[in-house]
Design a protein around this motif. Structure first.
Motif, short mmCIF file in Angstrom:
data_model
loop_
_atom_site.label_atom_id
_atom_site.label_comp_id
_atom_site.label_asym_id
_atom_site.label_seq_id
_atom_site.Cartn_x
_atom_site.Cartn_y
_atom_site.Cartn_z
N LEU A 172 48.45 45.74 61.79
CA LEU A 172 48.39 46.92 61.76
C LEU A 172 47.73 47.86 62.25
CD1 LEU A 172 49.37 47.80 58.52
CD2 LEU A 172 46.97 47.74 57.79
N ALA A 173 47.05 47.74 62.98
CA ALA A 173 45.86 49.03 64.27
C ALA A 173 46.93 49.72 65.21
CB ALA A 173 45.00 48.22 64.41
N ASN A 174 47.68 48.59 65.21
CA ASN A 174 48.72 48.54 66.14
C ASN A 174 50.19 49.29 66.10
OD1 ASN A 174 51.10 46.95 67.93
ND2 ASN A 174 50.15 47.83 69.47
N PHE A 175 49.63 48.86 64.30
CA PHE A 175 50.91 49.68 63.98
C PHE A 175 51.25 51.25 63.67
CE2 PHE A 175 53.50 51.37 59.97
CZ PHE A 175 54.65 51.27 60.75
N GLU A 176 49.85 51.33 63.56
CA GLU A 176 49.02 52.87 63.31
C GLU A 176 49.68 53.41 64.27
OE1 GLU A 176 46.09 51.48 60.97
OE2 GLU A 176 47.30 51.76 59.33
N GLU A 177 48.98 53.31 65.54
CA GLU A 177 48.84 53.80 67.08
C GLU A 177 50.13 53.54 67.12
OE1 GLU A 177 46.89 51.00 69.61
OE2 GLU A 177 46.88 52.97 70.92
N ILE A 178 50.91 53.39 67.29
CA ILE A 178 52.65 53.29 67.53
C ILE A 178 52.99 54.34 66.93
CG2 ILE A 178 54.82 52.32 67.31
CD1 ILE A 178 53.60 49.95 67.41
N LEU A 179 52.36 54.49 65.34
CA LEU A 179 53.04 55.79 64.22
C LEU A 179 52.06 57.30 65.18
CD1 LEU A 179 54.92 56.47 62.60
CD2 LEU A 179 52.16 56.16 60.67
N MET A 180 51.00 57.30 64.95
CA MET A 180 50.39 58.09 65.73
C MET A 180 51.06 58.77 67.48
SD MET A 180 46.89 58.95 67.31
CE MET A 180 47.28 57.58 69.20
N GLU A 217 53.18 34.77 69.72
CA GLU A 217 53.14 33.50 70.39
C GLU A 217 52.72 32.84 71.69
OE1 GLU A 217 55.13 30.93 67.68
OE2 GLU A 217 57.32 30.43 68.88
N LYS A 218 52.55 31.74 72.41
CA LYS A 218 52.81 31.17 73.07
C LYS A 218 54.19 31.20 73.96
CE LYS A 218 51.06 29.97 77.18
NZ LYS A 218 50.86 29.11 77.76
N PHE A 261 52.51 33.63 79.91
CA PHE A 261 52.87 34.79 79.04
C PHE A 261 52.37 34.41 76.95
CE2 PHE A 261 54.64 34.19 82.70
CZ PHE A 261 54.85 35.90 83.07
N ARG A 262 52.74 35.87 76.54
CA ARG A 262 53.08 35.31 74.48
C ARG A 262 53.05 36.92 74.19
NH1 ARG A 262 48.53 33.28 72.35
NH2 ARG A 262 47.98 32.00 74.07
N ALA A 263 54.02 36.51 73.78
CA ALA A 263 55.00 37.37 72.67
C ALA A 263 53.36 38.79 72.34
CB ALA A 263 54.77 37.16 71.22
N ALA A 264 53.47 40.21 72.44
CA ALA A 264 52.40 40.51 71.99
C ALA A 264 52.19 40.62 70.33
CB ALA A 264 52.92 42.47 72.34
N PRO A 265 51.04 40.54 70.31
CA PRO A 265 50.31 40.35 69.22
C PRO A 265 50.63 42.11 67.92
CG PRO A 265 49.14 40.60 70.60
CD PRO A 265 49.78 40.67 71.64
#
Lengths: 220, 220
Positions: free
Chosen positions: B81-89, B35-36, B74-78
DNA sequence: GTTTTTTAAAATATCGATATTTATTGACAT
DNA sequence: ATGTCAATAAATATCGATATTTTAAAAAAC
């Protein structure tokens, strides 16, 4: 960080210009580690307003180059041997991971970017632009991992390491011959997609300069 | 006279209060991913000035919760799924490292803090304060590593993960019974200083909830 | 001779107004 | 219809002034 992708050739914002200047001043040591960063002083030094300075400093917090204490202003991040060693450890872990992922996803297109980046780094003579080319080579190496956060961490840690290198030697040329060879080793291993060899060469590269820097930094 | 009408009872600066509010709003999803974030709108929403809002947003950039594009706000970080998996890793890699370091440096004092933190987490019934206790337990686990940067990364990644959990379920209680058991396993292994068992339990804990979240998030 | 309190100075944080830049709209030509 | 281009609206970025807080120094008290 996320301001870096502004390749727009025109006029950047005052905040961005200030961000880049301050960043450079901290990395080179012109603003010494631990130093209080007074808004008014920086504002005059960079000939801009207080708002861009404050905002630039807030952004530099992301890069762990500036510390902010509520109602007590900003200071350049302090430096210590322990901090340097932590950076080295994190770099080894994260770059190992990134490099291996890059190699897993290797394409001839990446290979070409890599060779090109290496070539450009080799041909540079000017010390100032060498730093840029050197970072570009290292980031290209890791840039095929398709892990934006991981890349961001690596880029951050790279810069923090540069700071210690400047702190140690004032930019002295510490045996660039050996380093050129190490780079070729890394490049070759990456191009023939030998992840173990590439990672070993990369980490050895870091640990060698790390050990050298540690001796230089014993006075921290 | 301006601080008198400040509705927060605390002593913190407007910037800090704004930072905490915005952070919470992004983590809970009140400000949706991508979100903007318009200054004027937030300024009114939080009843403060534009400067604190801008500065808070700049600071949130550090936490990768906000993206800044020069001259475009500014915007809230998008979220993806890829981002979530990167965080998990990244979490698995970094927390493994931190936990092992913590255990290497284990003392009875740390042991006690750990047991206490675990006890407090167990006894909490209120969902809102459970989150705080849960984070406290996990950070205590890693907090003995004596690696400030590593801890900072872990804390960051923890929060980013929370965001996805909220995003997936709106805070639904996904089998807390299993999770309580998993926590005991981790605690027990840590207390008897069995690094391999502790790390295995911790990573399994993350990967199990990770797998659960991945199914919920398939619509990203 | 310390410690505490008061006062003065400096620095940070914040506001309100304005200048710049980007985004949007609608007329016009193709 | 569609794409360009000016005119307008909206939003961001920045400035200059002021309020608040912290730091330092001087005075008073014990």
């Amino acid at each position: 960080m996320n301001m870096m992708d502004n390749t727009n050739g025109g006029e950047a914002s005052a905040t961005r210009a200030t961000y880049l200047s301050l960043r450079d001043m901290i990395l080179t040591g012109e603003l010494p580690a631990g130093e209080k960063l007074k808004i008014e002083q920086l504002r005059r030094m960079l000939d801009t307003g207080a708002s861009p300075v404050r905002e630039a400093l807030s952004l530099l917090t992301s890069d762990m180059l500036v510390e902010r204490i509520d109602q007590r202003g900003f200071r350049a991040a302090p430096a210590s041997l322990a901090n340097f060693e932590e950076i080295l450890m994190l770099r080894c872990t994260l770059e190992d991971m990134a490099l291996r992922q890059s190699i897993v996803r290797a394409t001839s297109e990446w290979e070409e970017r890599l060779v090109l980046s290496h070539h450009r780094m080799k041909r540079v003579v000017d010390t100032a632009t060498f730093e840029d080319a050197h970072k570009d080579f290292h980031m290209t190496l890791l840039g095929n991992a398709a892990s934006p956060m991981l890349e961001r961490y690596c880029s951050q840690l790279y810069d923090l390491n540069i700071r210690y290198r400047n702190l140690a030697a004032g930019g002295a040329n510490y045996q660039r011959r050996d380093i050129a060879f190490e780079h070729e080793e890394i490049l070759d291993a990456a191009v023939r997609r030998d992840a173990n060899a590439a990672s070993a060469a990369l980490l050895s590269h870091y640990r060698l300069t790390g050990a050298y820097l540690t001796t230089q930094l014993s006075g921290l």
